[in-house]
Enzyme design. Structure first.
Site, PDB file in Angstrom:
ATOM      1  N   SER A  15      25.637 -39.346  22.248  1.00  0.00           N
ATOM      2  CA  SER A  15      24.510 -38.652  22.883  1.00  0.00           C
ATOM      3  C   SER A  15      23.296 -39.530  23.139  1.00  0.00           C
ATOM      4  O   SER A  15      22.193 -39.027  23.329  1.00  0.00           O
ATOM      5  CB  SER A  15      24.101 -37.438  22.029  1.00  0.00           C
ATOM      6  OG  SER A  15      23.954 -37.779  20.668  1.00  0.00           O
ATOM      7  N   THR A  16      23.487 -40.844  23.184  1.00  0.00           N
ATOM      8  CA  THR A  16      22.360 -41.708  23.541  1.00  0.00           C
ATOM      9  C   THR A  16      22.136 -41.753  25.045  1.00  0.00           C
ATOM     10  O   THR A  16      21.079 -42.176  25.512  1.00  0.00           O
ATOM     11  CB  THR A  16      22.570 -43.140  23.014  1.00  0.00           C
ATOM     12  OG1 THR A  16      23.777 -43.681  23.578  1.00  0.00           O
ATOM     13  CG2 THR A  16      22.647 -43.156  21.493  1.00  0.00           C
ATOM     14  N   GLY A  18      23.948 -40.192  29.199  1.00  0.00           N
ATOM     15  CA  GLY A  18      24.959 -39.434  29.918  1.00  0.00           C
ATOM     16  C   GLY A  18      25.003 -37.955  29.597  1.00  0.00           C
ATOM     17  O   GLY A  18      23.981 -37.322  29.307  1.00  0.00           O
ATOM     18  N   GLY A  20      26.250 -36.479  27.035  1.00  0.00           N
ATOM     19  CA  GLY A  20      25.863 -36.220  25.652  1.00  0.00           C
ATOM     20  C   GLY A  20      24.361 -36.121  25.492  1.00  0.00           C
ATOM     21  O   GLY A  20      23.856 -35.225  24.798  1.00  0.00           O
ATOM     22  N   TYR A 160      43.510 -42.701  29.994  1.00  0.00           N
ATOM     23  CA  TYR A 160      42.349 -41.814  29.844  1.00  0.00           C
ATOM     24  C   TYR A 160      42.754 -40.360  30.034  1.00  0.00           C
ATOM     25  O   TYR A 160      42.391 -39.492  29.238  1.00  0.00           O
ATOM     26  CB  TYR A 160      41.284 -42.212  30.869  1.00  0.00           C
ATOM     27  CG  TYR A 160      40.112 -41.265  30.951  1.00  0.00           C
ATOM     28  CD1 TYR A 160      39.114 -41.279  29.984  1.00  0.00           C
ATOM     29  CD2 TYR A 160      39.981 -40.377  32.021  1.00  0.00           C
ATOM     30  CE1 TYR A 160      38.025 -40.420  30.071  1.00  0.00           C
ATOM     31  CE2 TYR A 160      38.902 -39.530  32.120  1.00  0.00           C
ATOM     32  CZ  TYR A 160      37.921 -39.545  31.138  1.00  0.00           C
ATOM     33  OH  TYR A 160      36.850 -38.692  31.218  1.00  0.00           O
TER      34      TYR A 160
END
Length: 270
Positions: A15-16, A18, A20, A160
């Site tokens: 969550s730093t 984007g 998040g 992915y």
């Protein structure tokens, strides 16, 4: 709709920046106490500083840990032993050019395994700890941030896509296990989003081609996601809006769901 989460504590992994980060901001705006999580201490500290500046008086803390590892998950749990809301957002992808089947054969085991450890097992390990505690309290929210790539597997990123499909299986199974407890478990499936990984990739593509980022994004959509109905990349805030809603009291009848915020890319009705 007014979402009120005062008295609730949330962890948002990855969550730093984007999706998040936008989710952490949305939960904070709704009144929740929020734990920012990231791998590097400097980025976590800066995100916490910015969040506290944007939301004075809010309860915001940060924990730096590599959630692709057992030790990293244990570090986070040791510092935050109990929460009401868990958003399993952390993840990454290896974006590759696709020229043919031979490219798939070149994907090493390390790529498959490292993506699985971060994208899938981080959420499995954290939920394994927090879900029983939520059930004991009779209220909780677990959200897995998957992707439209879970059902629309990209040939250039099969590894992915595999992890995102796995998240759907895990989230549905956990929702079944938590049936009738007051705890919901859901997955949210973003489509092409101007987030850190894909946004940075598009910015580099634009610079290399001498075009704007929006033009690069339009080229990507036409070539890779021509079924898009909104015909643009989503913003991180648009995706976060769905996640915050699923974390709310208002979403109490939604569990075991795969909720698409994909701009209509996936062509089915269900």
């Amino acid at each position: 709709m007014h979402i009120e989460l005062k008295g609730r504590k949330a962890i948002v992994t990855g969550s730093t920046a984007g999706i998040g980060r936008a989710t952490a901001e949305g939960l904070t705006r709704a009144g929740a106490s929020v734990v920012i999580s990231g791998r590097g201490k400097a980025r976590v500290d800066e995100a916490v500083r910015q969040m506290r500046q944007a939301f004075p008086g809010s309860d915001i803390v940060g924990v730096a840990a590599d959630l692709a590892t057992v030790e990293g998950v244990e570090t986070l749990i040791a510092q935050v032993p109990d929460v009401d809301i868990l958003v399993n957002n952390v993840g990454t992808a290896y974006i590759r050019d696709y020229k043919g089947v031979e490219d798939i054969a070149e994907i090493p085991d390390e790529d498959w395994l490292s993506l699985f450890q971060l994208n899938v097992m981080s959420g499995v390990r954290l939920t394994r700890h927090y879900l029983p505690r939520m059930v004991k309290k009779g209220w909780g929210r677990v959200v897995f941030v998957s992707s439209e790539s879970a059902v629309n597997i990209p040939k250039e990123m099969i590894d992915y896509g595999m992890t995102k499909t796995a998240q759907l299986a895990v989230s549905r199974g956990l929702a079944e296990a938590a049936a009738g407890t007051g705890v919901t478990v859901n997955a949210v499936l973003p489509g092409p989003t101007r987030s850190e990984i894909l946004g940075d990739f598009m910015a580099k593509q634009a610079e290399a081609s001498g075009i704007t980022q929006e033009e690069a994004e339009q080229g990507f959509l036409k070539a890779m996601r021509p079924t898009t109905l909104i015909q643009r990349f989503a913003t991180t805030g648009e995706v976060a809006n769905m996640i915050v809603y699923v974390c709310s009291e208002q979403a109490s009848a939604t569990s075991g769901a795969a909720l698409r915020v994909d701009g209509g890319v996936v062509r089915f009705v269900a």
